[in-house]
Design a protein around this motif. Sequence first.
Motif, short mmCIF file in Angstrom:
data_model
loop_
_atom_site.label_atom_id
_atom_site.label_comp_id
_atom_site.label_asym_id
_atom_site.label_seq_id
_atom_site.Cartn_x
_atom_site.Cartn_y
_atom_site.Cartn_z
N ALA C 136 29.38 0.97 -49.48
CA ALA C 136 30.68 1.40 -50.02
C ALA C 136 30.86 0.97 -51.43
CB ALA C 136 31.80 0.86 -49.13
N MET C 137 30.50 -0.30 -51.69
CA MET C 137 30.63 -0.85 -53.03
C MET C 137 29.74 -0.10 -53.99
SD MET C 137 31.07 -4.87 -52.32
CE MET C 137 30.15 -5.41 -53.73
N THR C 138 28.52 0.20 -53.63
CA THR C 138 27.57 0.87 -54.48
C THR C 138 28.07 2.25 -54.81
OG1 THR C 138 25.90 -0.28 -53.22
CG2 THR C 138 25.10 1.39 -54.73
N SER C 139 28.55 2.96 -53.76
CA SER C 139 29.03 4.31 -54.00
C SER C 139 30.25 4.31 -54.88
CB SER C 139 29.30 5.02 -52.66
OG SER C 139 30.41 4.50 -52.03
N LYS C 140 31.10 3.38 -54.71
CA LYS C 140 32.31 3.27 -55.55
C LYS C 140 31.98 2.93 -56.98
CE LYS C 140 36.52 3.71 -53.62
NZ LYS C 140 37.27 3.01 -52.70
N LEU C 141 31.05 1.97 -57.13
CA LEU C 141 30.73 1.47 -58.45
C LEU C 141 29.83 2.42 -59.19
CD1 LEU C 141 30.17 -2.31 -57.83
CD2 LEU C 141 32.05 -1.28 -59.06
N THR C 142 28.76 2.91 -58.49
CA THR C 142 27.78 3.73 -59.18
C THR C 142 27.88 5.18 -58.86
OG1 THR C 142 26.20 3.34 -57.43
CG2 THR C 142 26.12 1.83 -59.31
N GLY C 143 28.53 5.49 -57.77
CA GLY C 143 28.62 6.88 -57.34
C GLY C 143 27.40 7.36 -56.62
N VAL C 144 26.50 6.50 -56.47
CA VAL C 144 25.30 6.84 -55.72
C VAL C 144 25.55 6.62 -54.25
CG1 VAL C 144 22.84 6.38 -55.40
CG2 VAL C 144 23.89 6.17 -57.64
N THR C 145 25.23 7.61 -53.53
CA THR C 145 25.40 7.43 -52.08
C THR C 145 24.15 6.80 -51.52
OG1 THR C 145 26.65 9.45 -52.07
CG2 THR C 145 25.92 8.62 -49.93
N VAL C 146 24.41 5.67 -50.97
CA VAL C 146 23.30 4.89 -50.39
C VAL C 146 23.27 5.12 -48.89
CG1 VAL C 146 22.25 2.64 -50.12
CG2 VAL C 146 23.57 3.17 -52.18
N ASN C 147 22.12 5.31 -48.46
CA ASN C 147 21.93 5.44 -47.02
C ASN C 147 22.28 4.15 -46.35
OD1 ASN C 147 21.03 5.97 -44.47
ND2 ASN C 147 19.14 6.99 -45.12
N GLY C 148 22.91 4.28 -45.19
CA GLY C 148 23.33 3.07 -44.39
C GLY C 148 22.17 2.18 -44.09
N SER C 149 21.08 2.78 -43.70
CA SER C 149 19.96 1.92 -43.27
C SER C 149 19.32 1.24 -44.46
CB SER C 149 18.91 2.75 -42.49
OG SER C 149 18.47 3.80 -43.30
N ASP C 150 19.31 1.88 -45.63
CA ASP C 150 18.80 1.21 -46.83
C ASP C 150 19.63 0.02 -47.17
OD1 ASP C 150 16.84 3.05 -46.92
OD2 ASP C 150 17.76 4.23 -48.59
N ALA C 151 20.93 0.23 -47.15
CA ALA C 151 21.84 -0.89 -47.41
C ALA C 151 21.61 -2.02 -46.45
CB ALA C 151 23.31 -0.42 -47.30
N GLY C 152 21.47 -1.59 -45.24
CA GLY C 152 21.18 -2.64 -44.19
C GLY C 152 19.91 -3.35 -44.53
N GLY C 153 18.88 -2.63 -44.90
CA GLY C 153 17.59 -3.29 -45.22
C GLY C 153 17.76 -4.25 -46.38
N ALA C 154 18.54 -3.85 -47.37
CA ALA C 154 18.74 -4.73 -48.54
C ALA C 154 19.46 -6.00 -48.17
CB ALA C 154 19.55 -3.94 -49.60
N VAL C 155 20.54 -5.78 -47.40
CA VAL C 155 21.31 -6.99 -46.94
C VAL C 155 20.39 -7.92 -46.17
CG1 VAL C 155 23.08 -7.73 -45.35
CG2 VAL C 155 23.56 -5.91 -46.93
N GLU C 156 19.59 -7.30 -45.33
CA GLU C 156 18.65 -8.13 -44.53
C GLU C 156 17.76 -8.92 -45.44
OE1 GLU C 156 17.66 -9.23 -40.65
OE2 GLU C 156 19.03 -7.59 -41.17
N ALA C 157 17.26 -8.27 -46.47
CA ALA C 157 16.34 -8.93 -47.39
C ALA C 157 17.04 -10.07 -48.11
CB ALA C 157 15.82 -7.89 -48.40
N VAL C 158 18.27 -9.81 -48.58
CA VAL C 158 19.03 -10.89 -49.28
C VAL C 158 19.25 -12.06 -48.37
CG1 VAL C 158 21.26 -11.44 -50.32
CG2 VAL C 158 20.13 -9.34 -50.88
N LEU C 159 19.68 -11.71 -47.12
CA LEU C 159 19.95 -12.79 -46.17
C LEU C 159 18.70 -13.63 -45.93
CD1 LEU C 159 22.26 -11.27 -43.40
CD2 LEU C 159 22.80 -13.15 -44.95
N LYS C 160 17.57 -12.89 -45.83
CA LYS C 160 16.33 -13.61 -45.61
C LYS C 160 15.99 -14.48 -46.79
CE LYS C 160 13.71 -11.28 -42.08
NZ LYS C 160 13.02 -10.02 -41.82
N GLU C 161 16.23 -13.93 -47.96
CA GLU C 161 15.96 -14.66 -49.20
C GLU C 161 16.80 -15.93 -49.29
OE1 GLU C 161 16.70 -13.12 -53.50
OE2 GLU C 161 15.27 -11.77 -52.43
N ARG C 162 18.12 -15.77 -48.89
CA ARG C 162 19.07 -16.90 -49.01
C ARG C 162 18.84 -17.93 -47.94
NH1 ARG C 162 23.98 -15.05 -51.50
NH2 ARG C 162 23.26 -14.20 -53.49
N ALA C 163 18.39 -17.44 -46.87
CA ALA C 163 18.29 -18.36 -45.73
C ALA C 163 17.26 -19.46 -45.97
CB ALA C 163 17.91 -17.57 -44.47
#
Lengths: 75, 251, 163
Positions: C136-163
């Motif tokens: 939602a944030m990406t689409s609002k900010l950039t106007g790019v529609t991001v696929n749900g699963s891509d976003a999920g994958g990115a969040v997963e990656a960040v979480l893994k990185e932070r963890a």
Amino acid sequence: MDPQAAKYIGAGIAALALGGAGIGLGILFGNFMNGALRNPAASAKLFGNMMLTFALVEATGLIAFVVAMLILFAA
Amino acid sequence: MAAEHHSPLEQFRVEHIGGNLSLGGYDISFNNSALWMLIAVAAITVFMLVGIRKQAVVPGRWQALVEFLYDFVANMLKENVGNEGRKYFPWVFSIFMFVLFCNLFGLLPNSFTVTSHIIVTFALALMVFIIVTAIGFIRHGLHFLSFFVPKGAPAWLLPLMIPIEIISYFIRPMSLSVRLFANMVAGHVMLVVLGSFVLPLGLAGAYISGIVPVAAITAIIGLEFLIACLQAYVFTILTCIYLNDAVHMNH
Amino acid sequence: MPQLDPTSFSPQLFWLAIAFILLYLLMSRLVLPRVGKVLGQREERIQGNLEKAVKLKAEAEEVLAAYQKSIADARAEAHSALNQAAAEIAAATAAREADFARKLAEQTAVAESRIKVSKTQALADIRTVAGDLAAAMTSKLTGVTVNGSDAGGAVEAVLKERA
């Protein structure tokens, strides 16, 4: 000597025996007091015996008295 | 003292009452002595019977006195003779009461003192002597004669000791009777002699000095009551002692 | 001395004999048995009363002993009852405590497992929410529609990185 006077003298001499009874009673009562004061618990028993002895001792003096009476008044 | 009717012994005169009586040649006239004996007997009987009439378990004064006299003589007899003396109790009691009442009645004014006559006291003492000796012979037979042999005395002394023992045994009624008689006579003579001082002394010294013999008489009356009871006691206890000698022979 | 007058002897002896024998008979037959009877009765009565008193005393002592025994019995009984009650109470308390502890442990375990479940669920939800939020944030900010699963994958990656 007048026989009457001799009678009176004799009676007087007979009465001297009372002195002996007096000495006896003095010894008796003195010894009773001695015993009774030493052992007051026994004084009741001593008193009975003392009274008996008192009568026996006194009788001696009274016999003298009887002799005096006989001298004065008998016959 | 010269005039017979002022003698202090006048009070002991025996005077006939009623006519002369005689029995087998002997004079047995009734007299004041006999009168006072019978008065004593009557008084003892009435005193005892009236005292005990209620038969109370808790005695009154009178009954307590009667019981006291009974116990007194009974204990005297028991202490001196033991249980064998029980059957002689009425006899000993009669002696005690008779002597006691005759002595006491003698102190009443104008009375006659039966026990102030040597013949009366001697008859009583002789009766005691005869009865006690008879009891000794009845209980022990001729063995009673060994009473006169002192125990433990050496044989060579016996000829001396046995007569002394026998004399002292036979002198008993004399001493018993003379003791009672002399005590009674002496007391009564003393009272009369003192009484005869009252009037002369009172007249001699302003009446007031007559009090001295009266006071003395008062004191001596008290002493005479003591003597009257004491002599009855002594007569009885000597009877008990003689009785013990006859019954037990422990000399 | 009138006492020595021999004419007075025989009447006095005669009357003395009469008086004394009379007195003896009266005393021995009439008077002394009565006095003796009264004294005997009193003796008997006192003896009887004494015996009665001794008996009563024995009885009273017996009663006292029985009373003391019953008191001792009652005391022992009360003591044992007290002990028993105390033991019962202690046992009940212990049982209740154990029960309570057990229940408590059970409830704790249930609560913990529920917490665990909700925690995992919350964690799982966080990924989805974070993915959605990131999309939602990406689409609002950039106007790019991001696929749900891509976003999920990115969040997963960040979480893994932070963890």
